[in-house]
Motif scaffolding. Structure first.
Motif, PDB file in Angstrom:
ATOM      1  N   VAL A  94       0.877  -1.173   0.000  1.00 16.77           N
ATOM      2  CA  VAL A  94       0.000   0.000   0.000  1.00 16.77           C
ATOM      3  C   VAL A  94       0.908   1.214   0.000  1.00 16.77           C
ATOM      4  O   VAL A  94       1.723   1.378   0.909  1.00 16.77           O
ATOM      5  CB  VAL A  94      -0.927   0.008   1.236  1.00 16.77           C
ATOM      6  N   PRO A  95       0.811   2.067  -1.029  1.00 16.35           N
ATOM      7  CA  PRO A  95       1.720   3.213  -1.127  1.00 16.35           C
ATOM      8  C   PRO A  95       1.398   4.284  -0.096  1.00 16.35           C
ATOM      9  O   PRO A  95       0.330   4.299   0.510  1.00 16.35           O
ATOM     10  CB  PRO A  95       1.471   3.732  -2.540  1.00 16.35           C
ATOM     11  N   SER A  96       2.343   5.196   0.072  1.00 16.78           N
ATOM     12  CA  SER A  96       2.142   6.345   0.941  1.00 16.78           C
ATOM     13  C   SER A  96       1.550   7.482   0.114  1.00 16.78           C
ATOM     14  O   SER A  96       1.304   7.323  -1.077  1.00 16.78           O
ATOM     15  CB  SER A  96       3.485   6.758   1.539  1.00 16.78           C
ATOM     16  N   ILE A 136      10.932   8.374   3.030  1.00 15.28           N
ATOM     17  CA  ILE A 136      10.233   7.330   2.282  1.00 15.28           C
ATOM     18  C   ILE A 136      10.852   5.989   2.640  1.00 15.28           C
ATOM     19  O   ILE A 136      12.077   5.834   2.618  1.00 15.28           O
ATOM     20  CB  ILE A 136      10.364   7.539   0.753  1.00 15.28           C
ATOM     21  N   GLY A 137      10.007   5.015   2.944  1.00 16.05           N
ATOM     22  CA  GLY A 137      10.522   3.691   3.261  1.00 16.05           C
ATOM     23  C   GLY A 137       9.415   2.666   3.382  1.00 16.05           C
ATOM     24  O   GLY A 137       8.222   2.977   3.359  1.00 16.05           O
ATOM     25  N   GLY A 156       5.277   8.931   4.172  1.00 17.87           N
ATOM     26  CA  GLY A 156       6.210   8.236   3.293  1.00 17.87           C
ATOM     27  C   GLY A 156       6.296   6.750   3.543  1.00 17.87           C
ATOM     28  O   GLY A 156       7.136   6.068   2.956  1.00 17.87           O
ATOM     29  N   GLY A 157       5.440   6.211   4.405  1.00 15.46           N
ATOM     30  CA  GLY A 157       5.493   4.783   4.731  1.00 15.46           C
ATOM     31  C   GLY A 157       4.782   3.934   3.696  1.00 15.46           C
ATOM     32  O   GLY A 157       3.580   4.056   3.505  1.00 15.46           O
ATOM     33  N   ILE A 158       5.534   3.074   3.026  1.00 14.08           N
ATOM     34  CA  ILE A 158       4.979   2.124   2.060  1.00 14.08           C
ATOM     35  C   ILE A 158       4.705   0.856   2.863  1.00 14.08           C
ATOM     36  O   ILE A 158       5.629   0.201   3.331  1.00 14.08           O
ATOM     37  CB  ILE A 158       5.964   1.856   0.912  1.00 14.08           C
ATOM     38  N   ARG A 159       3.439   0.519   3.056  1.00 17.21           N
ATOM     39  CA  ARG A 159       3.066  -0.527   3.995  1.00 17.21           C
ATOM     40  C   ARG A 159       3.063  -1.913   3.348  1.00 17.21           C
ATOM     41  O   ARG A 159       2.543  -2.113   2.257  1.00 17.21           O
ATOM     42  CB  ARG A 159       1.682  -0.201   4.567  1.00 17.21           C
TER      43      ARG A 159
END
Length: 182
Positions: A94-96, A136-137, A156-159
């Motif tokens: 799931v993108p940020s 971002i990470g 910026g959290g890519i889950r």
């Protein structure tokens, strides 16, 4: 004698197929709810991370060489790629609300456990970029949830799922190449 042999083989084959069918049904019936795929015709809720965000699972062309992580912005998908070019693992994410530009990055920092910008405890945080002050990470929510994205907030959290987060954590050490593709 030949007729008897074929009857025995047919009977054994039928018994084996029935046993496999029964065991498959029992296995499916005992899968924990968090590991089950959504029923056909249903969609994931806002709190779930899709197991396969998109159907495309082939490694994108022009996504670099050697050992690397590939992140597709359009497909919301990650590939962990070995030195040989073989895909070790691929999974949906799931993108940020803030995306990095396509390009090549390196893992700059990692955290075992922190609180995400959405207030949710996360683990296996692997950071690789910053956009206008937003780190971002990749990360996995300890409770397994996907973020509730508010387009007005810069996150910026890519889950990832916890299992995918553990795989990323083991693979994406400091300095590992991250290739972001459109």
């Amino acid at each position: 004698m030949a007729g008897t042999s074929s009857a025995i083989v047919a009977g054994l084959t039928a018994a084996a197929l029935a046993t496999v069918g029964y065991l498959g049904h029992r296995a499916a019936a005992t899968v924990p709810a968090e590991l089950r795929a959504p029923a056909p015709g249903t969609t994931a809720t806002a709190h779930e991370i899709p197991r396969d965000a998109h159907r495309r699972t082939a490694l994108p062309a022009r996504s670099g060489q050697g050992e690397r992580v590939v992140y597709s912005l359009d497909d919301d998908r990650v590939w962990l790629v070995e030195e040989s070019g073989k895909v070790r693992r691929t999974f949906g994410v799931v993108p940020s609300t803030v995306d990095p530009e396509p390009g090549t990055y390196r893992v700059t920092s990692r955290s075992g456990a922190v609180t995400g910008s959405d207030g949710v405890p996360v683990e296996h945080v692997v950071r690789f970029a910053s956009v206008e002050g937003t780190a971002i990470g990749f990360s996995a929510a300890v409770d397994g949830s996907a973020p509730q994205l508010d387009p007005q907030e810069r996150t910026g959290g890519i889950r990832e799922t916890r299992a995918d987060g553990a795989a990323m954590w083991g693979f994406a050490t400091i300095g590992r190449v991250i290739v972001v593709v459109p």
